[in-house]
Design an enzyme around this catalytic site. Structure first.
Site, PDB file in Angstrom:
ATOM      1  N   ARG A 298       2.471 -18.238  41.974  1.00 56.21           N
ATOM      2  CA  ARG A 298       3.480 -17.549  41.167  1.00 56.21           C
ATOM      3  C   ARG A 298       3.638 -18.172  39.785  1.00 56.21           C
ATOM      4  O   ARG A 298       4.222 -17.571  38.893  1.00 56.21           O
ATOM      5  CB  ARG A 298       4.839 -17.601  41.878  1.00 56.21           C
TER       6      ARG A 298
ATOM      7  N   LYS B 183     -10.100  -0.635  32.009  1.00 53.46           N
ATOM      8  CA  LYS B 183      -9.616  -0.788  33.401  1.00 53.46           C
ATOM      9  C   LYS B 183     -10.479   0.069  34.324  1.00 53.46           C
ATOM     10  O   LYS B 183     -10.910  -0.374  35.375  1.00 53.46           O
ATOM     11  CB  LYS B 183      -8.168  -0.333  33.552  1.00 53.46           C
TER      12      LYS B 183
ATOM     13  N   CYS C 148       9.779 -19.071  39.669  1.00 55.17           N
ATOM     14  CA  CYS C 148      10.317 -20.181  40.473  1.00 55.17           C
ATOM     15  C   CYS C 148      10.177 -19.905  41.971  1.00 55.17           C
ATOM     16  O   CYS C 148      10.140 -18.760  42.403  1.00 55.17           O
ATOM     17  CB  CYS C 148      11.785 -20.373  40.163  1.00 55.17           C
TER      18      CYS C 148
ATOM     19  N   LYS D  62     -12.726 -13.897  36.537  1.00 51.54           N
ATOM     20  CA  LYS D  62     -11.361 -13.915  35.997  1.00 51.54           C
ATOM     21  C   LYS D  62     -11.286 -14.775  34.735  1.00 51.54           C
ATOM     22  O   LYS D  62     -10.521 -14.498  33.826  1.00 51.54           O
ATOM     23  CB  LYS D  62     -10.410 -14.459  37.073  1.00 51.54           C
TER      24      LYS D  62
ATOM     25  N   GLU E 201      -7.903   0.153  26.450  1.00 54.15           N
ATOM     26  CA  GLU E 201      -7.556  -0.619  27.640  1.00 54.15           C
ATOM     27  C   GLU E 201      -7.652   0.248  28.902  1.00 54.15           C
ATOM     28  O   GLU E 201      -8.163  -0.204  29.933  1.00 54.15           O
ATOM     29  CB  GLU E 201      -6.143  -1.208  27.473  1.00 54.15           C
TER      30      GLU E 201
ATOM     31  N   GLU F 111     -14.084  -1.316  34.655  1.00 55.04           N
ATOM     32  CA  GLU F 111     -14.168  -2.579  35.399  1.00 55.04           C
ATOM     33  C   GLU F 111     -14.149  -2.380  36.902  1.00 55.04           C
ATOM     34  O   GLU F 111     -14.893  -3.035  37.624  1.00 55.04           O
ATOM     35  CB  GLU F 111     -12.975  -3.493  35.037  1.00 55.04           C
TER      36      GLU F 111
ATOM     37  N   TRP G  27       9.757 -22.563  36.825  1.00 51.45           N
ATOM     38  CA  TRP G  27       9.103 -22.031  35.624  1.00 51.45           C
ATOM     39  C   TRP G  27      10.201 -22.013  34.557  1.00 51.45           C
ATOM     40  O   TRP G  27      11.176 -21.276  34.680  1.00 51.45           O
ATOM     41  CB  TRP G  27       8.571 -20.620  35.893  1.00 51.45           C
TER      42      TRP G  27
ATOM     43  N   ASN H 157      16.956 -20.126  42.360  1.00 51.82           N
ATOM     44  CA  ASN H 157      16.126 -19.154  41.632  1.00 51.82           C
ATOM     45  C   ASN H 157      17.063 -18.114  41.042  1.00 51.82           C
ATOM     46  O   ASN H 157      18.059 -17.765  41.675  1.00 51.82           O
ATOM     47  CB  ASN H 157      15.172 -18.418  42.583  1.00 51.82           C
ATOM     48  N   GLY H 158      16.711 -17.575  39.885  1.00 51.49           N
ATOM     49  CA  GLY H 158      17.539 -16.540  39.259  1.00 51.49           C
ATOM     50  C   GLY H 158      18.200 -17.074  37.999  1.00 51.49           C
ATOM     51  O   GLY H 158      17.774 -18.091  37.445  1.00 51.49           O
TER      52      GLY H 158
ATOM     53  N   HIS I 275     -15.923  13.495  14.888  1.00 47.25           N
ATOM     54  CA  HIS I 275     -16.970  12.897  14.059  1.00 47.25           C
ATOM     55  C   HIS I 275     -18.172  12.468  14.905  1.00 47.25           C
ATOM     56  O   HIS I 275     -18.937  11.593  14.496  1.00 47.25           O
ATOM     57  CB  HIS I 275     -16.398  11.716  13.269  1.00 47.25           C
TER      58      HIS I 275
HETATM   59  C1  AGP Z   1      -9.523  -7.828  31.748  1.00 44.01           C
HETATM   60  O1  AGP Z   1      -9.298  -6.868  32.717  1.00 44.01           O
HETATM   61  C2  AGP Z   1     -10.834  -8.451  31.817  1.00 44.01           C
HETATM   62  N1  AGP Z   1     -11.080  -9.044  33.064  1.00 44.01           N
HETATM   63  C3  AGP Z   1     -11.359  -9.162  30.602  1.00 44.01           C
HETATM   64  O2  AGP Z   1     -11.591  -8.216  29.614  1.00 44.01           O
HETATM   65  C4  AGP Z   1     -10.485 -10.276  29.985  1.00 44.01           C
HETATM   66  O3  AGP Z   1      -9.389  -9.721  29.363  1.00 44.01           O
HETATM   67  C5  AGP Z   1     -11.337 -11.076  28.970  1.00 44.01           C
HETATM   68  O4  AGP Z   1     -12.382 -11.699  29.633  1.00 44.01           O
HETATM   69  C6  AGP Z   1     -10.506 -12.081  28.215  1.00 44.01           C
HETATM   70  O5  AGP Z   1      -9.926 -12.986  29.082  1.00 44.01           O
HETATM   71  P1  AGP Z   1      -8.702 -13.881  28.661  1.00 44.01           P
HETATM   72  O6  AGP Z   1      -7.563 -12.984  28.386  1.00 44.01           O
HETATM   73  O7  AGP Z   1      -8.471 -14.754  29.868  1.00 44.01           O
HETATM   74  O8  AGP Z   1      -9.100 -14.667  27.449  1.00 44.01           O
END
Ligand code: AGP
Length: 602
Positions: free
Chosen positions: A27, A482, A2, A597, A478, A485, A75, A99-100, A501
């Site tokens: 936000r 990270k 919010c 993104k 993950e 990327e 929100w 807010n809150g 293995h």
């Molecule tokens: C995450 O750091 C990435 N940029 C990428 O793997 C992302 O998670 C993937 O493209 C899926 O996106 P989504 O969660 O928007 O579906």
């Protein structure tokens, strides 16, 4: 989440509010509203969805004489995103934005209802405006009524209130939710963060918890515990992007730090009386399902994988996970009693969306777990649970991953409740751990500083292996993603027991092993796997609450009373490691090369 904007002065108030609220859009919100008093006339507009909808509703309205104005982006937490639940909330002749969370709102609401007050919304906020009017009726003193009102509130709040009882004054109070005052000549601004007032106000005062007061033409009276306080103004920064980053170097860094707070938002209203409850799932939605299939991509695939361990362990239901781009073309066999879950931060990922359409066509019930309301995946699904992480700007996902994981963990407990696979005691253990999660996500200066120093030793080598077992295997995937990327270094996530293995052939001092060694889960097993790598001279960074002698570097974690707490704390460590390595390499952390993104192509 919010956002609040307020203004007192002669300028066009509608534009100041709408521009300010637009600055808070990042936000995340699902409705917005404004209220303005000018020349004793009160005007109010609300709209569900984007600020553009509110702009459309107000297009024939203007307000450029002296007046007072408050605005809000909401929100939804208590009650659905509807116009009635949107702020500002009206009493008989006053408006409030907040807010809150008012923790004792139910008790206050009952008290007011008994006295004949009629409530229009399902929100906790509405009690504030009715309390104010009740006390004003008694005293005919607006500031006294406001003080009495806030003395009744328990919980967190940032509040602005305007009333026809006093058409030249904005009342404000802050406790636990951010709020600031902006100044430019005789104009006075209010906002929940400084971006809405940059370029408008020149000076700022950040309110402290417990402070309250009122603003009138060109002056502000500020109080703390009944004593008047002097306002020490400071200059307001002029660069918006810098302000949006709240002093952090990159959005990703800010988002890592935000995880502790947003996690509370993810849980709000969803944990009640030692049970998990999602209002998004109607009572019968989960009734007929006998299995779960989850499809997702990238980071969201990793939460899917981690959750499959939880669904099977806690809810005793079969759970298969597939990468959406693979699922689409494998001619999958689908059973109508399978719940089809898609997970997506953006809600627009083309492969995930297509997988969802296929499942729907095959007659499966669908549920999406997503951070963006009204996105394509949310609209396409039978129902959706929003993760409430707020807008994530860094391309490398952090807080979206964390909140997805929380929703999935909660869902596995809810299913366990429904299927009677969890005893009362087990359920309490899970819920207690959930409530502890925000603490496990706090980034301390010591931790960040240590990773900053460590990062300089991990800039070369021929690769990284992140290893873990059970839910820590998806976390290893993950952690490696990270790092890849944003650092462009080669990294892989691997199940720790699988190294021998094949991949162990790569082990030498130039191979970096990042070992996730939770104390609460298979500790001895992973310890043996790390010892095998150490014996082959791999350079080892161990992350654990248990000191480990064979590690070249060691990050000691604190929260080891539950595997999920260890999961979240280790997640923060791997995120900060990737961030610091990337910064040392001079990369653009927020917009890494070749990545987007939202991946809307297959
Ligand atoms: C995450 O750091 C990435 N940029 C990428 O793997 C992302 O998670 C993937 O493209 C899926 O996106 P989504 O969660 O928007 O579906």
């Amino acid at each position: 989440m919010c956002g609040i904007v307020g203004y007192l002065g002669k300028k066009e108030k509608k534009e100041i509010l709408l521009d300010g609220l637009s600055e808070l859009e990042y936000r995340g919100y699902d409705s917005a509203g404004i209220a303005i008093i000018e020349d004793k006339k009160l005007s109010n507009f609300k709209a569900v969805g984007k600020i553009a909808n509110l702009r459309e509703k107000t297009k024939n309205f203007s307000s450029d004489g002296f007046g007072i104005a408050i605005g809000h982006t909401r929100w939804a937490t208590h009650g659905k995103p509807t116009e009635l639940n949107a702020h500002p909330h009206l009493g008989e002749y006053s408006y409030v934005v907040h807010n809150g969370i008012i923790e004792n709102y139910q008790e206050l609401k009952k008290e007011l209802q008994k006295e004949g007050v009629n409530f229009l919304s399902q929100t906790d906020t509405e009690v504030i405006v009715h309390l104010f009017e009740k006390y004003y009726m008694q005293t005919q003193d607006s500031f006294d009524a406001f003080k009495k009102t806030i003395s009744r509130l328990e919980g967190a709040y940032a509040i602005l209130l305007i009333s026809k009882a006093d058409t030249k004054t904005i009342f404000f109070a802050k406790n636990g939710s951010p709020m600031l005052l902006g100044f430019d000549k005789k104009d006075i601004y209010f906002a929940s963060s400084d971006t809405p007032i940059i370029g408008k106000a020149t000076q700022v005062y950040y309110l402290e918890d417990g402070e309250y007061g009122y603003a009138q033409k060109g002056s502000v009276a500020l109080f703390n515990r009944d004593k008047e306080v002097t306002i020490t103004k400071q200059a307001l920064v002029a660069d918006k992007t810098l302000a949006q980053k709240d002093g952090y170097r990159f959005f990703m860094e800010k988002e890592i730090y935000e995880q502790s707070d947003v996690m509370s938002d993810t849980m709000i209203g969803r944990i009640l009386d030692n049970s998990v409850y999602f209002e998004e799932l109607d009572a019968t939605f989960l009734d007929t399902i006998t299995a779960i299939k989850i499809c997702a991509c990238g980071t969201s695939y990793h939460t899917a994988l981690a959750s499959s361990y939880l669904f099977e362990r806690l809810a005793k239901i079969r759970c298969d996970v597939e990468i959406a781009s693979e699922f689409r073309y494998k001619e999958p066999l689908l059973d109508k009693n399978t719940l089809f879950i898609t997970i997506s931060q953006s809600g627009e990922t083309a492969d995930t969306l297509e997988a969802l359409k296929m499942a729907k066509k095959a007659g499966l019930k669908s549920l999406s777990i997503c951070n963006v309301d009204n996105s394509s995946i949310v609209r396409e699904s039978d129902t959706a649970i929003l993760t409430r992480a707020g807008i994530e700007k860094g391309v490398a996902s952090t807080k979206a991953f964390a909140t997805q994981m929380m929703v999935l963990w909660m869902l596995s407990v809810q299913l366990g409740q429904k299927r009677n696979t969890l005893s009362q005691e087990q359920r309490e253990v899970e819920i207690e751990a959930m409530l502890q999660t925000p603490k496990a996500l706090i980034v301390t200066d010591t931790l960040h500083h240590k990773l900053n120093r460590l990062s300089k030793r991990y800039l070369h080598g021929h690769g990284f292996f992140f290893i873990g077992r059970d839910i820590f295997y998806p976390l290893a995937l993950e952690g490696a993603l990270k790092l890849k990327e944003i650092s462009y270094l080669h990294a892989e996530g691997y199940p720790a027991g699988e190294m021998k293995h094949g991949p162990i052939a790569l082990a030498d001092s130039e191979l970096f092993t990042i070992a996730l060694m939770p104390k609460s889960m298979h500790y001895d097993k992973i310890k043996s796997n790390v010892e095998e790598l150490s014996a082959r001279d791999s350079t080892i960074l161990a992350i654990s609450s248990e000191p480990f002698d064979l590690a070249d570097d060691f990050i000691q974690t604190e929260h080891d009373s539950h595997p999920m707490l260890e999961f979240f704390e280790m997640m923060v460590v791997t995120q900060l490691l990737a961030l610091e390595i990337s910064i040392r390499l001079g990369n653009d952390v927020d917009m890494p090369r070749n990545l987007a993104k939202s991946v809307t192509v297959e």
